[in-house]
Scaffold this motif. Sequence first.
Motif, mmCIF file in Angstrom:
data_model
loop_
_atom_site.group_PDB
_atom_site.id
_atom_site.type_symbol
_atom_site.label_atom_id
_atom_site.label_comp_id
_atom_site.label_asym_id
_atom_site.label_seq_id
_atom_site.Cartn_x
_atom_site.Cartn_y
_atom_site.Cartn_z
ATOM 1 N N ASN A 109 54.796 -105.176 -8.751
ATOM 2 C CA ASN A 109 53.981 -105.809 -9.794
ATOM 3 C C ASN A 109 54.139 -107.325 -9.690
ATOM 4 O O ASN A 109 55.040 -107.916 -10.275
ATOM 5 C CB ASN A 109 54.377 -105.328 -11.190
ATOM 6 N N ASP A 110 53.237 -107.922 -8.929
ATOM 7 C CA ASP A 110 53.253 -109.376 -8.769
ATOM 8 C C ASP A 110 52.226 -110.018 -9.698
ATOM 9 O O ASP A 110 51.752 -111.122 -9.443
ATOM 10 C CB ASP A 110 52.981 -109.750 -7.309
ATOM 11 N N ASP A 111 51.894 -109.313 -10.776
ATOM 12 C CA ASP A 111 50.930 -109.806 -11.755
ATOM 13 C C ASP A 111 51.683 -110.283 -13.006
ATOM 14 O O ASP A 111 52.900 -110.118 -13.107
ATOM 15 C CB ASP A 111 49.960 -108.665 -12.107
ATOM 16 N N GLY A 112 50.948 -110.820 -13.959
ATOM 17 C CA GLY A 112 51.575 -111.325 -15.173
ATOM 18 C C GLY A 112 51.506 -110.369 -16.339
ATOM 19 O O GLY A 112 51.837 -110.733 -17.467
ATOM 20 N N THR A 113 51.094 -109.137 -16.088
ATOM 21 C CA THR A 113 50.966 -108.154 -17.163
ATOM 22 C C THR A 113 51.520 -106.806 -16.702
ATOM 23 O O THR A 113 51.752 -106.590 -15.511
ATOM 24 C CB THR A 113 49.477 -108.008 -17.571
ATOM 25 N N ASP A 114 51.715 -105.905 -17.647
ATOM 26 C CA ASP A 114 52.248 -104.584 -17.306
ATOM 27 C C ASP A 114 51.236 -103.782 -16.490
ATOM 28 O O ASP A 114 50.024 -103.871 -16.731
ATOM 29 C CB ASP A 114 52.582 -103.793 -18.574
ATOM 30 N N HIS A 115 51.745 -103.003 -15.572
ATOM 31 C CA HIS A 115 50.918 -102.072 -14.825
ATOM 32 C C HIS A 115 51.649 -100.737 -14.714
ATOM 33 O O HIS A 115 52.746 -100.570 -15.261
ATOM 34 C CB HIS A 115 50.579 -102.623 -13.435
ATOM 35 N N GLY A 116 51.042 -99.804 -13.986
ATOM 36 C CA GLY A 116 51.679 -98.503 -13.818
ATOM 37 C C GLY A 116 51.169 -97.798 -12.585
ATOM 38 O O GLY A 116 50.204 -98.246 -11.953
ATOM 39 N N VAL A 117 51.825 -96.700 -12.266
ATOM 40 C CA VAL A 117 51.424 -95.863 -11.137
ATOM 41 C C VAL A 117 51.295 -94.449 -11.677
ATOM 42 O O VAL A 117 52.289 -93.809 -12.013
ATOM 43 C CB VAL A 117 52.458 -95.926 -9.998
ATOM 44 N N PHE A 118 50.053 -94.007 -11.780
ATOM 45 C CA PHE A 118 49.775 -92.671 -12.304
ATOM 46 C C PHE A 118 48.894 -91.937 -11.301
ATOM 47 O O PHE A 118 47.876 -92.469 -10.853
ATOM 48 C CB PHE A 118 49.050 -92.762 -13.650
ATOM 49 N N VAL A 119 49.302 -90.739 -10.938
ATOM 50 C CA VAL A 119 48.546 -89.926 -9.980
ATOM 51 C C VAL A 119 48.019 -88.690 -10.707
ATOM 52 O O VAL A 119 48.816 -87.856 -11.161
ATOM 53 C CB VAL A 119 49.427 -89.495 -8.788
ATOM 54 N N PRO A 120 46.697 -88.541 -10.853
ATOM 55 C CA PRO A 120 46.153 -87.357 -11.541
ATOM 56 C C PRO A 120 45.866 -86.184 -10.605
ATOM 57 O O PRO A 120 45.551 -85.092 -11.075
ATOM 58 C CB PRO A 120 44.844 -87.886 -12.137
ATOM 59 N N PHE A 166 50.072 -83.516 -6.545
ATOM 60 C CA PHE A 166 50.701 -84.814 -6.310
ATOM 61 C C PHE A 166 50.956 -85.554 -7.635
ATOM 62 O O PHE A 166 51.465 -86.667 -7.613
ATOM 63 C CB PHE A 166 49.810 -85.691 -5.425
ATOM 64 N N ALA A 167 50.572 -84.961 -8.752
ATOM 65 C CA ALA A 167 50.512 -85.692 -10.021
ATOM 66 C C ALA A 167 51.884 -86.199 -10.460
ATOM 67 O O ALA A 167 52.878 -85.460 -10.448
ATOM 68 C CB ALA A 167 49.919 -84.783 -11.101
ATOM 69 N N LEU A 168 51.904 -87.467 -10.837
ATOM 70 C CA LEU A 168 53.138 -88.076 -11.320
ATOM 71 C C LEU A 168 52.827 -89.332 -12.115
ATOM 72 O O LEU A 168 51.713 -89.861 -12.070
ATOM 73 C CB LEU A 168 54.085 -88.408 -10.158
ATOM 74 N N ASP A 169 53.828 -89.780 -12.831
ATOM 75 C CA ASP A 169 53.730 -91.001 -13.621
ATOM 76 C C ASP A 169 55.056 -91.734 -13.454
ATOM 77 O O ASP A 169 56.100 -91.221 -13.841
ATOM 78 C CB ASP A 169 53.473 -90.640 -15.096
ATOM 79 N N LEU A 170 54.984 -92.921 -12.850
ATOM 80 C CA LEU A 170 56.224 -93.665 -12.605
ATOM 81 C C LEU A 170 56.606 -94.563 -13.777
ATOM 82 O O LEU A 170 57.569 -95.320 -13.681
ATOM 83 C CB LEU A 170 56.100 -94.498 -11.323
ATOM 84 N N GLY A 171 55.840 -94.521 -14.859
ATOM 85 C CA GLY A 171 56.192 -95.282 -16.051
ATOM 86 C C GLY A 171 55.711 -96.718 -16.008
ATOM 87 O O GLY A 171 55.159 -97.183 -15.018
ATOM 88 N N THR A 172 55.937 -97.406 -17.114
ATOM 89 C CA THR A 172 55.488 -98.796 -17.228
ATOM 90 C C THR A 172 56.251 -99.688 -16.255
ATOM 91 O O THR A 172 57.474 -99.608 -16.155
ATOM 92 C CB THR A 172 55.697 -99.306 -18.662
ATOM 93 N N GLN A 173 55.495 -100.519 -15.556
ATOM 94 C CA GLN A 173 56.085 -101.424 -14.569
ATOM 95 C C GLN A 173 55.842 -102.860 -15.040
ATOM 96 O O GLN A 173 54.726 -103.366 -14.992
ATOM 97 C CB GLN A 173 55.426 -101.169 -13.206
ATOM 98 N N VAL A 198 45.750 -92.990 -6.895
ATOM 99 C CA VAL A 198 46.701 -93.662 -7.779
ATOM 100 C C VAL A 198 45.893 -94.495 -8.764
ATOM 101 O O VAL A 198 44.978 -95.219 -8.357
ATOM 102 C CB VAL A 198 47.662 -94.573 -6.989
ATOM 103 N N GLU A 199 46.221 -94.376 -10.041
ATOM 104 C CA GLU A 199 45.554 -95.167 -11.072
ATOM 105 C C GLU A 199 46.608 -95.945 -11.861
ATOM 106 O O GLU A 199 47.720 -95.449 -12.058
ATOM 107 C CB GLU A 199 44.812 -94.266 -12.066
ATOM 108 N N CYS A 200 46.227 -97.119 -12.316
ATOM 109 C CA CYS A 200 47.099 -97.835 -13.242
ATOM 110 C C CYS A 200 46.986 -97.168 -14.616
ATOM 111 O O CYS A 200 45.883 -96.895 -15.090
ATOM 112 C CB CYS A 200 46.705 -99.300 -13.335
ATOM 113 N N THR A 201 48.105 -96.914 -15.239
ATOM 114 C CA THR A 201 48.086 -96.288 -16.556
ATOM 115 C C THR A 201 47.336 -97.153 -17.575
ATOM 116 O O THR A 201 46.654 -96.631 -18.458
ATOM 117 C CB THR A 201 49.535 -96.100 -17.057
#
Lengths: 106, 181
Positions: free
Chosen positions: A50-61, A65-72, A90-93
């Motif tokens: 996460n090289d951005d200035g806001t929260d992101h996430g990794v969510f796989v629907p 393969f479905a998973l959620d790596l939580g708030t990054q 992969v989608e951002c939560t």
Amino acid sequence: MFMRLALAALVVQIPVLAEAAETHVVTMAASVYHPANLTARVGDTVRFVNDDGTDHGVFVPTVDFALDLGTQKPEEERELTLLKPGTFDVECTFHEHMILKVEVVP
Amino acid sequence: MKAPVLSSFLGAGALIAGLILAGPLVAGPERIAFPENFETEWVLYNQVDRADRKRVRFIYVKPEADAEAKPGQPAPNGTVLVMADRNAKVDADENPVLDADGRMIPEGDFTAIFVMEKQEGWGESVGLEVAPNGDWDYAAFLPDGTLNPETNTAGCFACHTRRTGKDFTFTYFQNVADRAK
């Protein structure tokens, strides 16, 4: 005879070394996964940075393969090791438009 | 002079009757019933590993509405989704244990059961304190089937509003599309 077997073993090992597991870096600046498409091999790792200035996430629907790596949080990293072949999204939560397509090949 | 009074009385009566016919006035988790027998009778369509919380989430849909779902379309009224959590098996260092495919291994019984249900007109009766979520409403149950008094479903609304393009669902809209391919 021994030398001949040793050479044969060396020849076999060369392609194995060429396919050693890799780490693929995916960044999130400006709320965009970069790259947007990724092809990797079984055994490789994807490092989400996460090289951005806001929260992101990794969510796989995607099923199987479905998973959620939580708030990054900004500057945080997460890793995902790919252990089976297939294709998944992969989608951002937090940001619906952030999508990464991953293809895992044997 | 009496006519307006009678008119007002009849008007109020009609209003009350209309409200009764329209169903419960109270929006929120109380209008969602615990999904009895979901584990055996509903469709288990996805399983999500939540590594940071060391939980495996089992996602079910009520079969009657699921049969009417169409790819790219909002879920039909009457759709009910369940997200039921189980703990993940962990190693001595409290890290999740993975199987050969890299999937977390669930163990034990369900620890929490979250439900989202869609019924026609429900969106009109949710309060302004929650983010608009179409006609969806949310409830959180304890494993014994009672509502979890510690859950504020405003958090459900806030999170699911991030999927306006997928009918406010994180997995179901995508699942209906994927299985049609």
